[in-house]
Design an enzyme around this catalytic site. Sequence first.
Site, PDB file in Angstrom:
ATOM      1  N   GLY A   1       0.822  -1.219   0.000  1.00  0.00           N
ATOM      2  CA  GLY A   1       0.000   0.000   0.000  1.00  0.00           C
ATOM      3  C   GLY A   1       0.846   1.255   0.000  1.00  0.00           C
TER       4      GLY A   1
ATOM      5  CE1 TYR B   1      -5.730   4.794  10.941  1.00  0.00           C
ATOM      6  CE2 TYR B   1      -5.187   6.781  12.178  1.00  0.00           C
ATOM      7  CZ  TYR B   1      -4.849   5.828  11.225  1.00  0.00           C
ATOM      8  OH  TYR B   1      -3.646   5.919  10.565  1.00  0.00           O
TER       9      TYR B   1
ATOM     10  N   GLY C   1     -13.578  12.656  14.184  1.00  0.00           N
ATOM     11  CA  GLY C   1     -14.029  11.644  13.220  1.00  0.00           C
ATOM     12  C   GLY C   1     -13.248  10.342  13.269  1.00  0.00           C
TER      13      GLY C   1
HETATM   14  N1  CAA Z   1     -12.097  19.776  13.332  1.00  0.00           N
HETATM   15  C1  CAA Z   1     -13.192  20.484  13.608  1.00  0.00           C
HETATM   16  N2  CAA Z   1     -14.339  20.373  12.939  1.00  0.00           N
HETATM   17  C2  CAA Z   1     -14.375  19.499  11.934  1.00  0.00           C
HETATM   18  C3  CAA Z   1     -13.273  18.709  11.591  1.00  0.00           C
HETATM   19  C4  CAA Z   1     -12.095  18.891  12.336  1.00  0.00           C
HETATM   20  N3  CAA Z   1     -10.989  18.198  12.055  1.00  0.00           N
HETATM   21  N4  CAA Z   1     -13.624  17.932  10.564  1.00  0.00           N
HETATM   22  C5  CAA Z   1     -14.890  18.211  10.265  1.00  0.00           C
HETATM   23  N5  CAA Z   1     -15.348  19.169  11.086  1.00  0.00           N
HETATM   24  C6  CAA Z   1     -16.652  19.799  11.098  1.00  0.00           C
HETATM   25  C7  CAA Z   1     -17.038  20.251   9.687  1.00  0.00           C
HETATM   26  O1  CAA Z   1     -16.452  21.485   9.393  1.00  0.00           O
HETATM   27  C8  CAA Z   1     -18.541  20.317   9.799  1.00  0.00           C
HETATM   28  O2  CAA Z   1     -18.890  21.501  10.481  1.00  0.00           O
HETATM   29  P1  CAA Z   1     -20.268  22.259  10.148  1.00  0.00           P
HETATM   30  O3  CAA Z   1     -21.349  21.266  10.482  1.00  0.00           O
HETATM   31  O4  CAA Z   1     -20.202  23.430  11.026  1.00  0.00           O
HETATM   32  O5  CAA Z   1     -20.175  22.537   8.687  1.00  0.00           O
HETATM   33  C9  CAA Z   1     -18.867  19.154  10.741  1.00  0.00           C
HETATM   34  O6  CAA Z   1     -17.660  18.864  11.441  1.00  0.00           O
HETATM   35  C10 CAA Z   1     -19.303  17.915   9.987  1.00  0.00           C
HETATM   36  O7  CAA Z   1     -18.312  17.635   9.004  1.00  0.00           O
HETATM   37  P2  CAA Z   1     -18.673  16.866   7.682  1.00  0.00           P
HETATM   38  O8  CAA Z   1     -19.709  17.652   6.893  1.00  0.00           O
HETATM   39  O9  CAA Z   1     -17.411  16.509   6.978  1.00  0.00           O
HETATM   40  O10 CAA Z   1     -19.437  15.594   8.296  1.00  0.00           O
HETATM   41  P3  CAA Z   1     -19.436  14.135   7.819  1.00  0.00           P
HETATM   42  O11 CAA Z   1     -20.252  13.362   8.804  1.00  0.00           O
HETATM   43  O12 CAA Z   1     -19.763  14.047   6.377  1.00  0.00           O
HETATM   44  O13 CAA Z   1     -17.898  13.670   7.953  1.00  0.00           O
HETATM   45  C11 CAA Z   1     -15.843  13.226   9.017  1.00  0.00           C
HETATM   46  C12 CAA Z   1     -17.248  13.767   9.190  1.00  0.00           C
HETATM   47  C13 CAA Z   1     -15.912  11.746   8.637  1.00  0.00           C
HETATM   48  C14 CAA Z   1     -15.134  13.352  10.352  1.00  0.00           C
HETATM   49  C15 CAA Z   1     -15.118  13.976   7.890  1.00  0.00           C
HETATM   50  O14 CAA Z   1     -15.137  15.349   8.218  1.00  0.00           O
HETATM   51  C16 CAA Z   1     -13.690  13.538   7.734  1.00  0.00           C
HETATM   52  O15 CAA Z   1     -13.394  12.566   7.053  1.00  0.00           O
HETATM   53  N6  CAA Z   1     -12.740  14.243   8.370  1.00  0.00           N
HETATM   54  C17 CAA Z   1     -11.332  13.901   8.290  1.00  0.00           C
HETATM   55  C18 CAA Z   1     -10.934  12.942   9.391  1.00  0.00           C
HETATM   56  C19 CAA Z   1      -9.444  12.743   9.319  1.00  0.00           C
HETATM   57  O16 CAA Z   1      -8.638  13.635   9.532  1.00  0.00           O
HETATM   58  N7  CAA Z   1      -9.021  11.521   9.020  1.00  0.00           N
HETATM   59  C20 CAA Z   1      -7.634  11.211   8.890  1.00  0.00           C
HETATM   60  C21 CAA Z   1      -7.452  10.194   7.782  1.00  0.00           C
HETATM   61  S1  CAA Z   1      -5.767   9.939   7.380  1.00  0.00           S
HETATM   62  C22 CAA Z   1      -5.158   9.038   8.622  1.00  0.00           C
HETATM   63  O17 CAA Z   1      -5.838   8.567   9.479  1.00  0.00           O
HETATM   64  C23 CAA Z   1      -3.683   8.798   8.598  1.00  0.00           C
HETATM   65  C24 CAA Z   1      -3.057   9.270   9.828  1.00  0.00           C
HETATM   66  O18 CAA Z   1      -2.685   8.444  10.640  1.00  0.00           O
HETATM   67  C25 CAA Z   1      -2.813  10.707  10.051  1.00  0.00           C
END
Ligand code: CAA
Length: 244
Positions: free
Chosen positions: A11, A151, A147
């Site tokens: 991956g 994890y 979110g």
């Molecule tokens: N901090 C604060 N607020 C956040 C936020 C954050 N990091 N992420 C999202 N929000 C807020 C959004 O701005 C939104 O606010 P409003 O309602 O005021 O607009 C609210 O939360 C809902 O967000 P979404 O519309 O995106 O809601 P959703 O249910 O569709 O998705 C989520 C939520 C799944 C958490 C999506 O926002 C997401 O995927 N976020 C990223 C999570 C992340 O960082 N994952 C890391 C993946 S990579 C990894 O894991 C590798 C590693 O080890 C680093």
Amino acid sequence: MRVAVITGGMGGLGESISVKMHAAGYRVAVTCSPGNKHVDEWLENQKKEGREFKAYQVDVADYESCKECVARVASEVGPVDVLVNNAGITRDSMFRKMTFEQWDAVLRTNLYSVFNMSKQVIDGMLERGWGRIINISSMNGAKGQFGQSNYAATKAGMYGFTKSLALEVGRKGVTVNTISPGYLGTKMVLSVPKEVMDTKILPLIPVGRLGAPDEIADIVVFLSSDSAGYITGTDIAANGGQYM
Ligand code: CAA
């Protein structure tokens, strides 16, 4: 030649680790999930670059599958000297919306896998008086992440596992460490919604960019080496300064 097993070794980050470990002189066995249709193509592409790998399809969430896999590695490649527990998935969701399946899948793949694989290699490492277990954790395990309650729980769980096992096996020449990457330019990270990435992640990284998988793979190579024999039970963070 020492033998290294890299779970999830085809991956995004895993591939960099496999390639760097190969370049560092290890015989490398990579695992991928059962049913991965790209194994032959991946091996072929690596061969074109002059790299020979052994590949094993294994469900790291399943104990018996791991047992069978490591037994095959031992007979086909050799006893395992370095285990890199890299396989991992995300099922991001705010906790109130998170299903049991999302919780369970992440726990099994990211954390049970560490038990399942480490169990298969630890006795041999102790008998031979040398070994390295490197667990790929995450900055988000240390700081938490919106979110990612599933994890982050697995990545934080790796810290406790690592320190405990390090205490148990240190005297016998086996080190156990974690590496905690921040956001890298991999498919996993690039699946984060663009708006979230641009507003909530990138602006918080002091070095001003995503990390490169190779920047993590180099740490794996170092931790695997004899030079790192006095480093155990610890974490090496590589997150561009996002979490200090
Ligand atoms: N901090 C604060 N607020 C956040 C936020 C954050 N990091 N992420 C999202 N929000 C807020 C959004 O701005 C939104 O606010 P409003 O309602 O005021 O607009 C609210 O939360 C809902 O967000 P979404 O519309 O995106 O809601 P959703 O249910 O569709 O998705 C989520 C939520 C799944 C958490 C999506 O926002 C997401 O995927 N976020 C990223 C999570 C992340 O960082 N994952 C890391 C993946 S990579 C990894 O894991 C590798 C590693 O080890 C680093």
